[in-house]
Design an enzyme around this catalytic site. Structure first.
Site, PDB file in Angstrom:
ATOM      1  CG  ASP A 219      73.064 -10.017-115.646  1.00  0.00           C
ATOM      2  OD1 ASP A 219      73.064 -10.459-114.493  1.00  0.00           O
ATOM      3  OD2 ASP A 219      74.103  -9.591-116.204  1.00  0.00           O
ATOM      4  CD  GLU A 271      55.709  -9.367-130.727  1.00  0.00           C
ATOM      5  OE1 GLU A 271      56.208 -10.510-130.820  1.00  0.00           O
ATOM      6  OE2 GLU A 271      56.274  -8.331-131.140  1.00  0.00           O
TER       7      GLU A 271
END
Ligand code: NOJ
Length: 559
Positions: A219, A271
Site C-alpha cells: 500500500d 529467503e
C-alpha cells in the site's frame, strides 16, 4: 458467448501457471474481505465467508487472490488503518481461519497475496499508544513523525500540508506536539528512517510468508521515504504528478531513497522458495515505475494507465504500447487494472460522458447518480469489451470482486451511512469510495442477497438481485459466464509475454496477435467492422454474421 461465427471448439479444461514466476501473467482477483461474504451475520464479510466461496473462486479460474486488509482495525479507512499487522480482526476470524483459507486456496492452486500497509499504522496500534504516552523526543515518538508547531505557543501546524483525504495533514496531541498523517488522522505516518520500523516490517513479512502467503500488495509504496528537512516549507501541491516538480523531487512522494527499503524487502522475499512476490501500489510517473518493479525491488508495480484512459482506441493503443515497452525495460511484466476498491467501477465509468475530457464520475457521484445520465447498457457493453481486451494482453491482470458480475457503482448511499473518511474530511466535496465496496450479491433475494444471514454493512440496491451470482451462474450470456469462459481460454492460449499489432489497428480498431496465433480485435465504434479470417472463440456480446459491432471485442484463433 456463442455467435454465428463462433467455433464449436469446446472451452478447454484448466491448465495451471507454473510456479516459477507464477505472478508474471497471473490473473489476480482482489477480495475486499469485509464486503465479500459474511458467514456469521454480523454484517461484515469474514474469512470463513471467503472459505465458503472457494468453489466459486476455483470455478472462476483465477491464479491468485489478493486479500485487502483483514487485520484488527477501527475501520477509519476501510481496514487500511491497521491496529496489529500480525493478527486477524476478531470480527473477521482468527489466524487459524487464515491458515485454513490459505491451505484450501493452495489446494485449488490459487495463490494468496496479503495487503501490507507500511506508510502508516492506525492510531490504535500499540506503538502509537506508546508514542502518545511517551514524552516529546522519546524513542517511542521517533517511530512516527512528531514535530513542534509554529507560532509562539506552537498552536499552528508545523506546515500547511493537506492530507490526501482532505483537511490538514497534522493533528495536535495533548502535550502540544503534532503528528503527520498523509491520510486520515487515525493513520499516523511511520518514520522509515528509524531502523526499528524497518526491522518490525521485515518480521511482519516473514510472519505471513511463513504462514504461506505467496506475495504482498504494498500500500502507498511510493510514500515511505520523505524529506522532512526543516523548515517544512509550503508544497507546490500534494499531487506530485501535476508536473510542477520534476519526478522524484517531491518531499513526500516517490523519493529515490524508498528503493533502499524495497531492496531489504527483496532479501526477505528471496529467503523463500519460491521467492515471495510483491506488487507496488505506486501512483508515480510512468518513467519512475520501473524501479518499483525491478527484480531487486518489489518485482512488480501496478500500472493504472489503463484505468485512467478514456474508452478510445488511440488512447489505449498508446497506453498498451508504452506499458509493454516499460515492462520490457524493467525486466518485469506489465500489470493491467480496470477496477479496484478505490475507483468507480469501470462499467459505470464507461457509461458516463467524460468530465473535463477525462473519464470520471465525480459529479455523478455527488448527485447521487442523478446527473449526468448513466447509460448502464453502454457502460456494461464497453466493460465486457474492455475485459476481453485486457485479458488478451501479455502481463498480469488484476480483477476486482464484483466486476465479473458486471456490477455498476452504487451512487446513492445515504450520507449518514457513508463510511469513507474522504467524505467527511472533504466536508462532502467528494462522495468517496463506498459505492464500489457494497457487499456482493450472491443470491437473487434474502436480507443481503446471499452476502450473509443478516443485513450488509453498506446498503445494497434492489438492482443487485438480478446481477447476483445465482442469477448469472447458469446463463451462458451473463457477464459471469463471459469471465469464466475468458479465463479458461486465457489459460489455454497464454503464451510468451509479447504481442504484435496487426494492420487493422487504426483510430477505431485495436487488433493484435499473441504468439501461437491468439488474436484480439476490439471495435471502438461507431460502425461495424468486418471480422478477419479465423475461428471466433469468444465475443464480448453475441455477434451475428461476419461483422464485429461497435464496442465489442472478439478473440480468434487460426482456423
Ligand atoms: C491505498 C488504498 O488502496 C486505499 O484504500 C487507502 O485508503 C490508502 N492507500 C491509504 O492506506
Amino acid at each position: 458467448m456463442s455467435s454465428a461465427r463462433t467455433t464449436t471448439r469446446q472451452v478447454p479444461g484448466p491448465v495451471r501457471a507454473a510456479d516459477a514466476g507464477w505472478w508474471r501473467q497471473a490473473v489476480v482477483y482482489q477480495i475486499y474481505p469485509r464486503s465479500f461474504a459474511d458467514s456469521d451475520g454480523n454484517g461484515l464479510g469474514d474469512l470463513r465467508g471467503i472459505i465458503s466461496r472457494i468453489p466459486y473462486l476455483a470455478a472462476l479460474g483465477i491464479d491468485a487472490v489478493w486479500l485487502s486488509p483483514f487485520y484488527p482495525s477501527a475501520l477509519a479507512d476501510g481496514g487500511y488503518d491497521v491496529d496489529d499487522y500480525r493478527d486477524v480482526d476478531p470480527r473477521l476470524g482468527t489466524l487459524a481461519d487464515f491458515d485454513e483459507l490459505t491451505a484450501r486456496l493452495h489446494a485449488e492452486k490459487i495463490k494468496v497475496i496479503v495487503d501490507i500497509v507500511p506508510n502508516h499504522t492506525s492510531s490504535r496500534h500499540a506503538w502509537f499508544r506508546e508514542a502518545l504516552a511517551a514524552p516529546k523526543g522519546s524513542p517511542a515518538r521517533n517511530r512516527y513523525i512528531f514535530r513542534d508547531g509554529l507560532g509562539p505557543d506552537g498552536g499552528r501546524p508545523p506546515s500547511d500540508w493537506a492530507s490526501v483525504f482532505g483537511g490538514p495533514a497534522w493533528t495536535r496531541v495533548p502535550d502540544g506536539q503534532w503528528y503527520l498523517h498523509l491520510f486520515a488522522a487515525e493513520q499516523p505516518d511511520l518514520n522509515w528512517d528509524n531502523r526499528e520500523v524497518r526491522d518490525e516490517f521485515a518480521r511482519t513479512l516473514r510472519f505471513w510468508s511463513d504462514r504461506g502467503a505467496d506475495g504482498f500488495r504494498v500500500d502507498v509504496a511510493h510514500g515511505l521515504a520523505k524529506n522532512l528537512a526543516e523548515p517544512l516549507g509550503p508544497l507546490p501541491g500534494l499531487n506530485h504528478l501535476d508536473g510542477t516538480l520534476p519526478p522524484g523531487s517531491h518531499p513526500l512522494w516517490d523519493r529515490d531513497e524508498v528503493h533502499e527499503i524495497y531492496a531489504e524487502w527483496r532479501r526477505v522475499f528471496n529467503e523463500y522458495d519460491p521467492p515471495r512476490a510483491a506488487v507496488a501500489e505506486a501512483w508515480v510517473h510512468p518513467s519512475r515505475r520501473p524501479r518499483y518493479a525491478s527484480p531487486d525491488g518489489l518485482g512488480q508495480a501496478f500500472n493504472f494507465d489503463l484505468l485512467d484512459a478514456n474508452w478510445n482506441a488511440g488512447e489505449l493503443l498508446r497506453v498498451i504500447t508504452d506499458s509493454l515497452a516499460d515492462a520490457q525495460r524493467q525486466g518485469s511484466s506489465t500489470t493491467w487494472v480496470l477496477s479496484n476498491h478505490d475507483v468507480v467501477r469501470h462499467a459505470t465509468r464507461y457509461g458516463l460522458p467524460p468530465e473535463d475530457g477525462r473519464v470520471g464520475a465525480r459529479n455523478w457521484l455527488l448527485t447521487g447518480g442523478a446527473s449526468p445520465r448513466l447509460d448502464r447498457g453502454l457502460g456494461l457493453r464497453r466493460a465486457r469489451a474492455a475485459i476481453l481486451l485486457m485479458l488478451a494482453l501479455p502481463g498480469s491482470a488484476y480483477l476486482y470482486q464484483g466486476e465479473e458480475l458486471g456490477l455498476h457503482e452504487v451512487p446513492d448511499i445515504p450520507e449518514d451511512l457513508v463510511q469513507d473518511p474522504v467524505f467527511s474530511r472533504s466536508r462532502g466535496a467528494e462522495k468517496g469510495r463506498d459505492g464500489c465496496r457494497v457487499p456482493l450479491p450472491w443470491a437473487v433475494g434474502g436480507p443481503s442477497f446471499g452476502f450473509g444471514p443478516g443485513t450488509a454493512h453498506l446498503p445494497q440496491p434492489a438492482w443487485f438481485g438480478p446481477l447476483s451470482v445465482e442469477a448469472q451462474e447458469r446463463d451462458p450470456a451473463s457477464t459471469l459466464s463471459l469471465y469464466r469462459d475468458a479465463l479458461r481460454w486465457r489459460r489455454e492460449l497464454q503464451a510468451a509475454e509479447n504481442m504484435e499489432w496487426l494492420p487493422r489497428t487504426n483510430g477505431r480498431v485495436l487488433h493484435f496477435t499473441r504468439p501461437g496465433g491468439w488474436r484480439c480485435l476490439t471495435n471502438f465504434g461507431p460502425a461495424p467492422v468486418p471480422l478477419p479470417a479465423g475461428d471466433v472463440i469468444l465475443t464480448s456480446v453475441p455477434v451475428e454474421g461476419d461483422d464485429l459491432p461497435a464496442d465489442t471485442t472478439a478473440w480468434l484463433i487460426s482456423g
